[in-house]
Scaffold this motif. Sequence first.
Motif, PDB file in Angstrom:
ATOM      1  N   UNK A  63       8.823   6.109  14.467  1.00  0.00           N
ATOM      2  CA  UNK A  63       9.205   6.095  13.676  1.00  0.00           C
ATOM      3  C   UNK A  63       7.321   6.609  12.672  1.00  0.00           C
ATOM      4  N   UNK A  64       8.061   6.665  11.597  1.00  0.00           N
ATOM      5  CA  UNK A  64       6.606   6.838  10.203  1.00  0.00           C
ATOM      6  C   UNK A  64       5.988   5.792   9.897  1.00  0.00           C
ATOM      7  N   UNK A  65       6.114   4.271  10.615  1.00  0.00           N
ATOM      8  CA  UNK A  65       5.965   3.347  10.260  1.00  0.00           C
ATOM      9  C   UNK A  65       3.888   3.658  10.430  1.00  0.00           C
ATOM     10  N   UNK A  66       3.357   3.276   9.106  1.00  0.00           N
ATOM     11  CA  UNK A  66       1.765   3.602   9.283  1.00  0.00           C
ATOM     12  C   UNK A  66       0.912   2.256   9.277  1.00  0.00           C
ATOM     13  N   UNK A  67       1.867   1.712  11.109  1.00  0.00           N
ATOM     14  CA  UNK A  67       1.217   0.465  11.471  1.00  0.00           C
ATOM     15  C   UNK A  67       0.971   1.263  13.019  1.00  0.00           C
ATOM     16  N   UNK A  68      -0.245   0.492  13.634  1.00  0.00           N
ATOM     17  CA  UNK A  68      -0.148   0.533  15.564  1.00  0.00           C
ATOM     18  C   UNK A  68       1.423  -0.245  15.430  1.00  0.00           C
ATOM     19  N   UNK A 108      -3.528   7.321   3.129  1.00  0.00           N
ATOM     20  CA  UNK A 108      -2.571   7.006   3.065  1.00  0.00           C
ATOM     21  C   UNK A 108      -1.439   6.531   3.369  1.00  0.00           C
ATOM     22  N   UNK A 109      -1.478   5.572   3.167  1.00  0.00           N
ATOM     23  CA  UNK A 109      -0.758   4.592   4.145  1.00  0.00           C
ATOM     24  C   UNK A 109       0.607   4.367   3.498  1.00  0.00           C
ATOM     25  N   UNK A 110       1.026   4.777   2.128  1.00  0.00           N
ATOM     26  CA  UNK A 110       2.007   4.398   0.845  1.00  0.00           C
ATOM     27  C   UNK A 110       1.314   3.938  -0.177  1.00  0.00           C
ATOM     28  N   UNK A 145      -0.375   9.366   6.622  1.00  0.00           N
ATOM     29  CA  UNK A 145       0.239   8.040   7.611  1.00  0.00           C
ATOM     30  C   UNK A 145       1.771   7.458   7.468  1.00  0.00           C
ATOM     31  N   UNK A 146       2.541   8.192   6.662  1.00  0.00           N
ATOM     32  CA  UNK A 146       3.765   7.982   7.142  1.00  0.00           C
ATOM     33  C   UNK A 146       4.389   9.114   6.310  1.00  0.00           C
ATOM     34  N   UNK A 147       4.781  10.504   7.009  1.00  0.00           N
ATOM     35  CA  UNK A 147       5.146  11.822   5.809  1.00  0.00           C
ATOM     36  C   UNK A 147       6.725  11.391   5.053  1.00  0.00           C
ATOM     37  N   UNK A 148       7.230  10.141   5.569  1.00  0.00           N
ATOM     38  CA  UNK A 148       8.343   9.577   4.532  1.00  0.00           C
ATOM     39  C   UNK A 148       8.300  10.137   3.396  1.00  0.00           C
ATOM     40  N   UNK A 149       9.053  10.736   3.075  1.00  0.00           N
ATOM     41  CA  UNK A 149       8.873  10.651   1.501  1.00  0.00           C
ATOM     42  C   UNK A 149      10.037   8.820   0.435  1.00  0.00           C
ATOM     43  N   UNK A 186       4.513   6.729   1.951  1.00  0.00           N
ATOM     44  CA  UNK A 186       2.971   7.957   1.846  1.00  0.00           C
ATOM     45  C   UNK A 186       3.383   9.312   1.541  1.00  0.00           C
ATOM     46  N   UNK A 187       4.868   9.633   2.265  1.00  0.00           N
ATOM     47  CA  UNK A 187       4.838  11.071   2.086  1.00  0.00           C
ATOM     48  C   UNK A 187       4.751  12.162   0.607  1.00  0.00           C
ATOM     49  N   UNK A 188       5.492  10.952  -0.443  1.00  0.00           N
ATOM     50  CA  UNK A 188       5.976  11.029  -2.005  1.00  0.00           C
ATOM     51  C   UNK A 188       4.357  11.795  -1.821  1.00  0.00           C
ATOM     52  N   UNK A 189       3.624  10.665  -2.155  1.00  0.00           N
ATOM     53  CA  UNK A 189       1.910  11.331  -2.752  1.00  0.00           C
ATOM     54  C   UNK A 189       1.609  12.372  -1.717  1.00  0.00           C
ATOM     55  N   UNK A 190       1.784  12.513  -0.641  1.00  0.00           N
ATOM     56  CA  UNK A 190       0.809  13.709   0.348  1.00  0.00           C
ATOM     57  C   UNK A 190       1.633  14.950  -0.658  1.00  0.00           C
ATOM     58  N   UNK A 191       2.888  15.089  -0.785  1.00  0.00           N
ATOM     59  CA  UNK A 191       3.666  15.910  -1.162  1.00  0.00           C
ATOM     60  C   UNK A 191       2.527  16.548  -2.382  1.00  0.00           C
ATOM     61  N   UNK A 192       2.955  15.380  -3.480  1.00  0.00           N
ATOM     62  CA  UNK A 192       2.501  15.461  -4.859  1.00  0.00           C
ATOM     63  C   UNK A 192       1.048  15.992  -4.432  1.00  0.00           C
TER      64      UNK A 192
END
Length: 284
Positions: free
Chosen positions: A56-61, A131-133, A162-166, A178-184
């Motif tokens: 999972x791309x969850x930004x948590x343990x 970035x977790x979200x 920490x979460x590549x999902x858009x 977080x993935x949306x910010x990372x891509x920006x």
Amino acid sequence: MTTLRFVENLRELVSGVDVLLSDIWGVVHNGIEAFPEACEALHSFRGQGGAVILITNAPRPADSVQRQLRKLGVADDTYDAIVSSGDLTRLYVADHPGRKVFWLGPERDGSIYRGLDAVLSPLDEANCIVCTGLFDDETETADDYRDMMLQARERKLTLICANPDIVVERGDRLVYCAGAIAELYRELGGEVIFYGKPHPPIYERAMELAAAKLGHPMPLDRVLAIGDSVRTDLAGAHGFGIDCLFVTRGIHAEEFAGIDQLDPASVKELFGHPPKALIRELRW
């Protein structure tokens, strides 16, 4: 000629498969409720001697992810282990003790720092960004962070995603991740390190856990990934060299209306590398 195979049940595909690497959000639950038939399918596969590793791309343990699964009614015996992008991000932070971190994300993701020597700092003092979200994914989009990302780029900060999902499904809505910010940030010229799907480390860790469960390493042709995202699940499986069962009822549901009438060119445009098979929702 590109053809798509549609199946009604997971059991049609698992002859010769010993390991399932299953996505969670969109396959096992939608953030609000669990999907009982999906849980039954994974449990049934385990009952035949197979290993189920949730990735999972969850930004948590992983233990935090497990607590969420329990709250949603997903039993522990549905799976053997969980690997999260949060686990891998924690390893990065642990390997850089004492660094000043600007944390971009909601308070609910605070467990990602549990037990770590992370110095949380304002952006103008930080050495990197984790970035977790979004701070408020109910109302914000990535573009609300454009000025912040421009400031970070000027300071040449590395952003750890920490979460590549858009986007992700939350009930019947899609919310930004977080993935949306990372891509920006990457589009603006910033440096980004991604943890989670579709990048190899999360698959490598999952295979280690599967080998521990089964008692020996498993060849990739005996592994099947399950997911609902072209960009993360399907691309990640293809890049790692494993087959993928694609769940169409997830975040791409609207795009897949009438998919059985798609011509080969449209299939290639939609998927790039088509999955082994498609299923509307996971069931045994």
